[in-house]
Design a protein around this motif. Structure first.
Motif, PDB file in Angstrom:
ATOM      1  N   LEU A  62      50.863  42.201  35.271  1.00 22.68           N
ATOM      2  CA  LEU A  62      50.776  41.371  34.075  1.00 22.68           C
ATOM      3  C   LEU A  62      50.992  39.893  34.354  1.00 22.68           C
ATOM      4  O   LEU A  62      50.744  39.051  33.493  1.00 22.68           O
ATOM      5  CB  LEU A  62      51.790  41.853  33.035  1.00 22.68           C
ATOM      6  CG  LEU A  62      51.614  43.301  32.583  1.00 22.68           C
ATOM      7  CD1 LEU A  62      52.767  43.720  31.683  1.00 22.68           C
ATOM      8  CD2 LEU A  62      50.279  43.490  31.885  1.00 22.68           C
TER       9      LEU A  62
ATOM     10  N   LEU B 241      50.149  34.235  33.561  1.00 27.32           N
ATOM     11  CA  LEU B 241      49.786  35.565  33.103  1.00 27.32           C
ATOM     12  C   LEU B 241      48.460  35.973  33.727  1.00 27.32           C
ATOM     13  O   LEU B 241      47.554  35.150  33.869  1.00 27.32           O
ATOM     14  CB  LEU B 241      49.660  35.592  31.580  1.00 27.32           C
ATOM     15  CG  LEU B 241      50.935  35.339  30.787  1.00 27.32           C
ATOM     16  CD1 LEU B 241      50.636  35.347  29.292  1.00 27.32           C
ATOM     17  CD2 LEU B 241      52.008  36.354  31.130  1.00 27.32           C
TER      18      LEU B 241
ATOM     19  N   GLY C 293      47.875  40.537  31.418  1.00 25.69           N
ATOM     20  CA  GLY C 293      49.039  39.956  30.764  1.00 25.69           C
ATOM     21  C   GLY C 293      48.681  39.160  29.526  1.00 25.69           C
ATOM     22  O   GLY C 293      49.427  39.145  28.544  1.00 25.69           O
TER      23      GLY C 293
END
Length: 86
Positions: free
Chosen positions: A58, A68, A72
């Motif tokens: 993630l 991210l 994510g």
């Protein structure tokens, strides 16, 4: 209109909010920027979160920053919440 209510955040709450907002940006959070702004090492403060989220795919981390991943981004709110209460 007059302000009806004002919320005063602690330094820890401001830091968590800052991380939460920056995580949503494409460039993520540079470790040096975090240290310059908050006087702490993000690798130490968030070591558990960084390790776990990286293992889950993630979050991506380099020597310079963490961001991210595509996976994510799909759950960005849940991830951001993990950085709010450290």
């Amino acid at each position: 209109l007059p302000v009806a209510d004002v919320e005063h955040l602690t330094k820890e709450q401001r830091r968590g909010e800052w991380v939460m907002l920056r995580l949503r940006l494409a460039e993520g959070i540079a470790f040096d920027d975090y240290t310059a702004r908050w006087g702490h090492n993000a690798r130490e403060v968030y070591s558990d979160q960084l390790d776990r989220l990286h293992k889950l795919g993630l979050l991506k981390a380099t020597q310079e920053r963490f961001v991210l991943s595509d996976a994510g981004l799909a759950v960005a709110d849940a991830i951001a919440a993990e950085f709010l209460h450290v």
